[in-house]
Design a protein around this motif. Structure first.
Motif, PDB file in Angstrom:
ATOM      1  N   ALA A  94      49.147  74.757  40.049  1.00 31.34           N
ATOM      2  CA  ALA A  94      48.899  73.318  40.186  1.00 31.34           C
ATOM      3  C   ALA A  94      50.002  72.504  39.510  1.00 31.34           C
ATOM      4  O   ALA A  94      50.421  71.462  40.025  1.00 31.34           O
ATOM      5  CB  ALA A  94      47.537  72.967  39.585  1.00 31.34           C
ATOM      6  N   LEU A  97      52.950  72.582  41.851  1.00 33.92           N
ATOM      7  CA  LEU A  97      52.739  71.788  43.061  1.00 33.92           C
ATOM      8  C   LEU A  97      52.529  70.306  42.779  1.00 33.92           C
ATOM      9  O   LEU A  97      52.416  69.508  43.711  1.00 33.92           O
ATOM     10  CB  LEU A  97      51.533  72.338  43.828  1.00 33.92           C
ATOM     11  N   SER A  98      52.450  69.930  41.508  1.00 31.66           N
ATOM     12  CA  SER A  98      52.319  68.505  41.171  1.00 31.66           C
ATOM     13  C   SER A  98      53.663  67.793  41.202  1.00 31.66           C
ATOM     14  O   SER A  98      53.720  66.561  41.100  1.00 31.66           O
ATOM     15  CB  SER A  98      51.680  68.346  39.790  1.00 31.66           C
ATOM     16  N   ASN A 105      53.407  68.885  50.401  1.00 35.49           N
ATOM     17  CA  ASN A 105      52.063  69.015  50.976  1.00 35.49           C
ATOM     18  C   ASN A 105      51.923  70.307  51.778  1.00 35.49           C
ATOM     19  O   ASN A 105      50.846  70.905  51.826  1.00 35.49           O
ATOM     20  CB  ASN A 105      51.746  67.814  51.862  1.00 35.49           C
ATOM     21  N   ARG A 108      51.300  73.034  49.313  1.00 34.76           N
ATOM     22  CA  ARG A 108      49.927  72.958  48.802  1.00 34.76           C
ATOM     23  C   ARG A 108      48.947  73.583  49.787  1.00 34.76           C
ATOM     24  O   ARG A 108      48.013  74.289  49.391  1.00 34.76           O
ATOM     25  CB  ARG A 108      49.556  71.499  48.527  1.00 34.76           C
ATOM     26  N   TYR A 112      46.689  77.169  49.334  1.00 35.16           N
ATOM     27  CA  TYR A 112      45.230  77.105  49.393  1.00 35.16           C
ATOM     28  C   TYR A 112      44.652  78.130  50.366  1.00 35.16           C
ATOM     29  O   TYR A 112      43.482  78.503  50.258  1.00 35.16           O
ATOM     30  CB  TYR A 112      44.781  75.696  49.809  1.00 35.16           C
ATOM     31  N   VAL A 175      43.275  73.324  43.583  1.00 35.64           N
ATOM     32  CA  VAL A 175      43.150  71.978  44.156  1.00 35.64           C
ATOM     33  C   VAL A 175      42.525  71.014  43.148  1.00 35.64           C
ATOM     34  O   VAL A 175      42.972  69.869  42.998  1.00 35.64           O
ATOM     35  CB  VAL A 175      42.319  72.032  45.449  1.00 35.64           C
ATOM     36  N   LEU A 178      45.037  70.290  40.439  1.00 37.54           N
ATOM     37  CA  LEU A 178      46.082  69.413  40.973  1.00 37.54           C
ATOM     38  C   LEU A 178      45.596  67.971  41.028  1.00 37.54           C
ATOM     39  O   LEU A 178      46.335  67.043  40.639  1.00 37.54           O
ATOM     40  CB  LEU A 178      46.481  69.894  42.371  1.00 37.54           C
TER      41      LEU A 178
END
Length: 299
Positions: A94, A97-98, A105, A108, A112, A175, A178
């Motif tokens: 997270a 991906l931040s 996107n 991300r 997932y 998720v 994040l």
């Protein structure tokens, strides 16, 4: 008068919309929930009518069932191993991906996907082929000059291999982490930079405390899921070798659908329910010491 009648009609329409959900809740959740409690006090094999035997099932479980002790021991170890690593890995991803990067996107979404696929039988079968003695993982290790590992045949390693499958399904926790990271006020990091704090210090003094409510939620949800883990142990190892992966849900399944001892299995399920409730209660009770909120208060 007309308005009141109209409001009542709206209420009935609302009830009509949720009626399918209410029917499903009562038939597939509440009814089995309460009936399993009744069956736990009976001798029931799905053929003959259940006969009431009182606490005999529970006495048998606690006094004369070594499989129960083994399953509880293995499951507890599995929860202790898998849940913290899974949450730590989810938080790590997270954080990555931040970052505000082009096409983030897409990454991300890709990260997932394991959570959507990971609980399926197909993925469990794939996991078994990856970690078998001549599987992909050992072939890769051999190319690096590392001796192969009996991932699924060694009692000291098999449970860790199942734990890796659980850790791989980190998407849902990721998720939430994040979303929590994106809600942390930026001025906190600006103040930390002005004070000369390093990124590591800001992570432990700002990011982690601000994420503790999400940590609490993820911890409870993943703990509950880990106690009920079944697919991996059933498909990949079937509880072996030497019952080193004999998880509680597998024990429950065997009693119910191999030996057809439905009353006994119901008693096992209620014991698991109580264990989960107790562990959850302990986590909530201790959360006021480590869960913080943005206003500075504690849970």
């Amino acid at each position: 008068m007309f308005k009141r009648t109209k409001r009542k009609n709206y209420r009935y329409i609302g009830l009509l919309y949720i009626l399918p959900w209410l029917i499903g809740l009562m038939i597939f959740q509440l009814y089995p929930f309460f009936m399993s409690f009744y069956y736990s006090f009976t001798n029931f094999n799905m053929v003959a009518p259940p006969s009431f035997i009182g606490l005999d099932n529970y006495k048998e479980i606690f006094t004369n069932d070594p499989g129960f002790t083994q399953a509880l021991k293995v499951t507890s170890l599995y929860v202790i191993l898998a849940v913290p690593v899974k949450l730590a890995f989810a938080l790590f991803i997270a954080l990555i991906l931040s970052a505000k990067l082009k096409g983030i996107n897409l990454f991300r979404t890709v990260y997932y996907l394991p959570s959507i696929l990971g609980g399926s039988v197909a993925i469990a079968v794939l996991w078994r082929f990856l970690f078998m003695r001549d599987g992909v993982v050992n072939n890769m290790l051999g190319n690096l000059g590392i001796p192969s590992i009996d991932w699924l045949g060694n009692p000291d390693v098999a449970l860790y291999t199942l734990g890796l499958l659980s850790v791989w399904q980190f998407g849902s926790s990721m998720v939430l982490f994040l979303a929590g990271i994106q809600q942390i006020p930026g001025d906190l990091y600006e103040a930390g930079s002005i004070d000369g704090a390093s990124k590591t210090r800001m992570f432990f003094k700002i990011t982690v405390p601000m994420l503790t409510p999400i940590v609490l939620f993820n911890l409870i949800m993943q703990m509950v899921n880990a106690f009920q883990e079944f697919t991996g142990a059933f498909v990949i190892t079937n509880g072996g070798p030497m019952k080193s992966t004999y998880l509680y849900a597998l024990k429950l399944y065997e009693e119910a659908f191999t030996f057809f001892k439905m009353g006994y299995a119901s008693a096992l399920s209620w014991i698991l329910f109580v264990i989960i409730m107790v562990v959850t209660g302990i986590i909530f009770k201790t959360s006021n010491r480590w869960v913080y909120y943005e206003d500075g208060g504690k849970s």
